[in-house]
Design a protein around this motif. Structure first.
Motif, PDB file in Angstrom:
ATOM      1  N   VAL A 139       0.815  -1.341   0.387  1.00 54.00           N
ATOM      2  CA  VAL A 139       0.061  -0.063  -0.318  1.00 54.00           C
ATOM      3  C   VAL A 139       0.826   1.224   0.500  1.00 54.00           C
ATOM      4  CG1 VAL A 139      -1.501   1.082   1.015  1.00 54.00           C
ATOM      5  CG2 VAL A 139      -1.769  -0.843   1.248  1.00 54.00           C
ATOM      6  N   ALA A 140       2.053   1.277   0.931  1.00 53.29           N
ATOM      7  CA  ALA A 140       2.979   2.471   0.739  1.00 53.29           C
ATOM      8  C   ALA A 140       3.705   2.280  -0.732  1.00 53.29           C
ATOM      9  CB  ALA A 140       4.095   2.577   1.909  1.00 53.29           C
ATOM     10  N   HIS A 141       3.306   1.959  -0.938  1.00 57.11           N
ATOM     11  CA  HIS A 141       4.813   1.856  -2.520  1.00 57.11           C
ATOM     12  C   HIS A 141       3.654   2.351  -3.529  1.00 57.11           C
ATOM     13  CE1 HIS A 141       7.708   1.509  -5.327  1.00 57.11           C
ATOM     14  NE2 HIS A 141       6.834  -0.570  -6.183  1.00 57.11           N
ATOM     15  N   ILE A 142       2.238   1.587  -3.340  1.00 54.88           N
ATOM     16  CA  ILE A 142       1.380   2.840  -4.702  1.00 54.88           C
ATOM     17  C   ILE A 142       1.758   3.855  -4.737  1.00 54.88           C
ATOM     18  CG2 ILE A 142      -1.121   3.037  -4.727  1.00 54.88           C
ATOM     19  CD1 ILE A 142      -1.662  -0.340  -3.834  1.00 54.88           C
ATOM     20  N   TRP A 143       1.649   4.763  -3.302  1.00 50.82           N
ATOM     21  CA  TRP A 143       1.586   6.148  -3.056  1.00 50.82           C
ATOM     22  C   TRP A 143       2.914   6.363  -3.059  1.00 50.82           C
ATOM     23  CZ3 TRP A 143      -2.338   8.976  -1.644  1.00 50.82           C
ATOM     24  CH2 TRP A 143      -3.671   8.244  -1.125  1.00 50.82           C
ATOM     25  N   ARG A 144       3.902   6.520  -4.570  1.00 51.40           N
ATOM     26  CA  ARG A 144       5.463   6.721  -5.026  1.00 51.40           C
ATOM     27  C   ARG A 144       4.844   7.613  -5.687  1.00 51.40           C
ATOM     28  NH1 ARG A 144       8.765   3.885  -8.116  1.00 51.40           N
ATOM     29  NH2 ARG A 144      11.316   5.386  -8.269  1.00 51.40           N
ATOM     30  N   ASN A 145       4.625   7.354  -6.521  1.00 49.86           N
ATOM     31  CA  ASN A 145       3.897   8.254  -8.232  1.00 49.86           C
ATOM     32  C   ASN A 145       2.852   9.838  -7.914  1.00 49.86           C
ATOM     33  OD1 ASN A 145       5.624   7.312  -9.807  1.00 49.86           O
ATOM     34  ND2 ASN A 145       4.092   4.894 -10.109  1.00 49.86           N
ATOM     35  N   HIS A 146       1.887   9.299  -7.209  1.00 51.46           N
ATOM     36  CA  HIS A 146       1.353  10.455  -6.867  1.00 51.46           C
ATOM     37  C   HIS A 146       1.492  11.501  -5.530  1.00 51.46           C
ATOM     38  CE1 HIS A 146      -2.832  12.183  -5.600  1.00 51.46           C
ATOM     39  NE2 HIS A 146      -1.812  12.811  -4.804  1.00 51.46           N
ATOM     40  N   ARG A 195      -7.392  19.197  -8.051  1.00 51.05           N
ATOM     41  CA  ARG A 195      -8.258  17.816  -8.364  1.00 51.05           C
ATOM     42  C   ARG A 195      -7.382  16.801  -7.370  1.00 51.05           C
ATOM     43  NH1 ARG A 195      -5.877  18.114 -14.773  1.00 51.05           N
ATOM     44  NH2 ARG A 195      -8.038  18.582 -15.457  1.00 51.05           N
ATOM     45  N   PHE A 196      -6.143  17.271  -6.499  1.00 51.61           N
ATOM     46  CA  PHE A 196      -5.791  16.671  -4.942  1.00 51.61           C
ATOM     47  C   PHE A 196      -6.408  16.932  -3.678  1.00 51.61           C
ATOM     48  CE2 PHE A 196      -0.967  18.104  -7.739  1.00 51.61           C
ATOM     49  CZ  PHE A 196      -1.183  16.969  -8.361  1.00 51.61           C
ATOM     50  N   LEU A 197      -7.305  18.127  -4.313  1.00 52.53           N
ATOM     51  CA  LEU A 197      -7.817  18.504  -3.141  1.00 52.53           C
ATOM     52  C   LEU A 197      -8.816  17.712  -2.657  1.00 52.53           C
ATOM     53  CD1 LEU A 197      -7.589  21.665  -2.812  1.00 52.53           C
ATOM     54  CD2 LEU A 197      -6.378  20.086  -1.189  1.00 52.53           C
ATOM     55  N   ASP A 198      -9.611  16.886  -4.342  1.00 52.08           N
ATOM     56  CA  ASP A 198     -10.601  16.424  -4.027  1.00 52.08           C
ATOM     57  C   ASP A 198     -10.720  14.611  -3.818  1.00 52.08           C
ATOM     58  OD1 ASP A 198     -12.204  18.948  -4.665  1.00 52.08           O
ATOM     59  OD2 ASP A 198     -12.038  18.327  -6.977  1.00 52.08           O
ATOM     60  N   GLY A 199      -8.868  14.444  -3.575  1.00 51.49           N
ATOM     61  CA  GLY A 199      -8.656  13.742  -3.753  1.00 51.49           C
ATOM     62  C   GLY A 199      -8.413  12.689  -5.142  1.00 51.49           C
ATOM     63  N   GLU A 200      -8.194  13.025  -6.239  1.00 49.78           N
ATOM     64  CA  GLU A 200      -7.944  12.477  -7.615  1.00 49.78           C
ATOM     65  C   GLU A 200      -6.865  12.028  -7.209  1.00 49.78           C
ATOM     66  OE1 GLU A 200      -9.165  14.335 -11.316  1.00 49.78           O
ATOM     67  OE2 GLU A 200     -10.562  15.032  -9.995  1.00 49.78           O
ATOM     68  N   PHE A 201      -6.326  10.591  -7.605  1.00 52.88           N
ATOM     69  CA  PHE A 201      -5.282  10.360  -7.624  1.00 52.88           C
ATOM     70  C   PHE A 201      -4.260   9.944  -8.531  1.00 52.88           C
ATOM     71  CE2 PHE A 201      -2.693   6.466  -6.753  1.00 52.88           C
ATOM     72  CZ  PHE A 201      -2.129   6.074  -5.567  1.00 52.88           C
ATOM     73  N   VAL A 202      -2.963  10.321  -9.161  1.00 55.67           N
ATOM     74  CA  VAL A 202      -2.100  10.182  -9.822  1.00 55.67           C
ATOM     75  C   VAL A 202      -1.071   8.692 -10.180  1.00 55.67           C
ATOM     76  CG1 VAL A 202      -0.417  11.571 -11.634  1.00 55.67           C
ATOM     77  CG2 VAL A 202      -2.060  12.335 -10.108  1.00 55.67           C
ATOM     78  N   GLY A 203      -1.221   7.601 -11.159  1.00 58.16           N
ATOM     79  CA  GLY A 203      -0.464   6.563 -10.635  1.00 58.16           C
ATOM     80  C   GLY A 203       0.738   6.888 -12.234  1.00 58.16           C
ATOM     81  N   GLY A 204       1.725   5.392 -12.043  1.00 58.51           N
ATOM     82  CA  GLY A 204       2.923   6.220 -13.186  1.00 58.51           C
ATOM     83  C   GLY A 204       2.913   5.550 -14.663  1.00 58.51           C
ATOM     84  N   GLY A 205       3.256   5.954 -16.051  1.00 59.59           N
ATOM     85  CA  GLY A 205       3.457   5.439 -16.704  1.00 59.59           C
ATOM     86  C   GLY A 205       4.956   6.501 -17.645  1.00 59.59           C
ATOM     87  N   TRP A 206       6.066   6.068 -16.891  1.00 65.00           N
ATOM     88  CA  TRP A 206       7.276   5.713 -17.153  1.00 65.00           C
ATOM     89  C   TRP A 206       8.288   5.419 -18.159  1.00 65.00           C
ATOM     90  CZ3 TRP A 206      10.391  10.678 -15.481  1.00 65.00           C
ATOM     91  CH2 TRP A 206      10.161  11.719 -14.942  1.00 65.00           C
ATOM     92  N   THR A 207       8.364   4.660 -17.234  1.00 68.15           N
ATOM     93  CA  THR A 207       9.336   3.075 -18.467  1.00 68.15           C
ATOM     94  C   THR A 207       8.852   2.574 -19.383  1.00 68.15           C
ATOM     95  OG1 THR A 207       9.688   2.671 -15.591  1.00 68.15           O
ATOM     96  CG2 THR A 207      11.066   1.021 -17.342  1.00 68.15           C
ATOM     97  N   GLU A 208       9.544   2.810 -20.652  1.00 71.84           N
ATOM     98  CA  GLU A 208       8.792   1.561 -21.769  1.00 71.84           C
ATOM     99  C   GLU A 208       8.984   0.612 -21.375  1.00 71.84           C
ATOM    100  OE1 GLU A 208       9.455   3.479 -24.915  1.00 71.84           O
ATOM    101  OE2 GLU A 208       8.031   4.719 -23.523  1.00 71.84           O
ATOM    102  N   ALA A 209       7.871  -0.221 -21.777  1.00 69.73           N
ATOM    103  CA  ALA A 209       8.118  -1.397 -22.580  1.00 69.73           C
ATOM    104  C   ALA A 209       9.053  -2.295 -23.226  1.00 69.73           C
ATOM    105  CB  ALA A 209       6.678  -2.274 -22.794  1.00 69.73           C
ATOM    106  N   ASN A 210       9.617  -3.479 -23.414  1.00 73.17           N
ATOM    107  CA  ASN A 210      10.135  -4.229 -23.954  1.00 73.17           C
ATOM    108  C   ASN A 210      11.274  -3.209 -23.968  1.00 73.17           C
ATOM    109  OD1 ASN A 210       7.789  -5.142 -25.257  1.00 73.17           O
ATOM    110  ND2 ASN A 210       6.695  -3.430 -26.449  1.00 73.17           N
ATOM    111  N   ASN A 211      12.446  -3.633 -23.021  1.00 75.80           N
ATOM    112  CA  ASN A 211      13.581  -3.422 -22.974  1.00 75.80           C
ATOM    113  C   ASN A 211      13.919  -1.448 -23.255  1.00 75.80           C
ATOM    114  OD1 ASN A 211      14.007  -5.244 -21.528  1.00 75.80           O
ATOM    115  ND2 ASN A 211      14.514  -6.351 -23.108  1.00 75.80           N
TER     116      ASN A 211
END
Length: 416
Positions: free
Chosen positions: A93-100, A122-138
């Motif tokens: 659960v803690a790691h889930i919060w890293r990108n947000h 948006r942050f105050l309204d509780g909207e949550f941000v996930g990650g999308g940085w590392t490219e797939a397929n090496n």
């Protein structure tokens, strides 16, 4: 450092105002609730959607936002301390919060503008941000395949990513890609857009419910104010991502100490070679637990020391003092690297040697003590620890700048 009202207008950053007691009273009861179902979720790979929602409702996502903007005004040292406390309850659960938390920090570092005001709301309204940085397929950051192209008054995102930690819990996804002019840009897209495909294909033996799988983006729209140059990301971004991981590792060392003490107390018999027939009175077994406690102590101390250097970087940036900010970034780079060496070693040692105090019963799947090592080993594998001591030594002996040249990545990566 004193930051005047005129200076703070450069960013949304303000000096911290939260007290540790206030933060503890607000969040620790929720952390205790999160801890209650940890074993069941680990055994059955149950995703903690409900637990993440509790934390959103408690306001963890706005803990760093200054009080005048509607948040709790925590320092970075306090924020990472809370993240370690949450990791003691559940490392996933803690790691889930890293990108947000990192994207919140990025917007707090940005210049006040209507688009950034919208993000604060948006942050105050509780909207949550996930990650999308590392490219797939090496794929690498030097050879980005993900493309963000202009389409009238909006942008369209196309590409494939992996290590999308927190994405299944998110409202927004923070995606990095290449713009039409070849520059690297950040695009924030809605997680529920039809062009977004999130795949639960994370096969790691640890951190199994963090939703760290892959994602595909097919003509996913992003609008004005949600796309900006990656070079404008906050200067201590790489340190932030790394420290978030170190927070989780520090929490794991405390969790294994907690569970090791409980398991030793519960042991009913001892080996013939033992110093005492009662395991809880055996001096050698007590020594093992004492050593685990020292690992937890060293991890916590290193986390506090390194995270406090990031508060100094933030203060220099808020003041617009470029020379001091550069010096603070250097100090933060050294402190974060040193903390990485200390905390990873402490976590791996603690999660391994604790079994020396427990006997065969300690490996029972009923108590899942192995989850602490699996989670620690997984987190420790995200960054090249093997290089850190060399880089530090080269700086100390030869004065070689330890700060990596990551300008093309927006002044730092996510530490994946």
């Amino acid at each position: 450092m004193t930051v005047t009202d005129e200076q703070t207008a450069l960013t949304y950053l303000r000096p911290a105002t939260a007290s540790g007691a206030e933060l503890s009273d607000r969040f620790h009861p929720v952390f205790d609730r999160v801890a209650e179902g940890n074993l069941e979720r680990e055994k059955n790979r149950i995703f903690p959607h409900e637990q993440v929602r509790w934390l959103k409702e408690a306001g963890l996502g706005r803990v760093r936002i200054p009080v005048e903007h509607g948040g709790f005004g925590a320092s970075l040292e306090q924020t990472f301390g809370l993240l370690a406390d949450l990791a003691e309850a559940d490392a996933n659960v803690a790691h889930i919060w890293r990108n947000h938390l990192a994207f919140v920090e990025d917007r707090l570092n940005a210049a006040p503008a209507e688009s950034n005001d919208r993000w604060i709301r948006r942050f105050l309204d509780g909207e949550f941000v996930g990650g999308g940085w590392t490219e797939a397929n090496n794929g690498t950051f030097a050879n980005l395949k993900t493309v963000v192209r202009k389409d009238g008054d909006r942008w369209l995102v196309n590409g494939a990513k992996f290590y999308g930690t927190g994405s299944l819990y998110a409202d927004w996804l923070d995606v990095i890609g290449k713009g039409e002019d070849g520059s690297v840009v950040t695009a924030l897209v809605r997680r529920d857009d039809p062009g977004v495909e999130l795949i639960d294909d994370w096969t790691g033996f640890g951190q199994r419910t963090t939703a760290s799988g892959s994602a595909n983006y097919r003509d996913v729209p992003a609008v004005q104010g949600d796309v900006f140059p990656a070079a404008e990301r906050f200067v201590y971004q790489g340190h932030f991502y790394q420290t978030a991981m170190l927070s989780v590792l520090a929490g794991i060392t405390r969790a294994v100490l907690r569970d090791g003490v409980a398991a030793l107390k519960a042991r009913g018999r001892n080996y013939p070679q033992a110093l005492d027939p009662e395991p809880a009175s055996d001096a050698q077994l007590l020594q093992v637990v004492g050593q685990v406690s020292a690992h937890a102590f060293s991890a916590g101390a290193a986390l506090r020391a390194s995270s406090s250097t990031l508060d100094l970087v933030a203060a220099a940036h808020a003041a617009g003092d470029e020379a001091q900010r550069k010096q603070r970034v250097l100090e933060a780079e050294v402190a974060t690297a040193q903390a990485q060496l200390v905390i990873i070693e402490a976590a791996l040692q603690a999660t391994t040697t604790v079994f020396d105090a427990l006997g065969a019963s300690g490996v029972s799947e009923k108590v899942l003590l192995d989850r602490h090592w699996r989670n620690a080993r997984t987190l420790a594998s995200h960054n090249p620890r093997v290089y850190k001591a060399r880089i530090l030594g080269d700086w100390l002996v030869n004065g070689t700048d330890p700060v990596p040249n990551l300008a093309a990545l927006g002044r730092g990566g996510q530490g994946d």
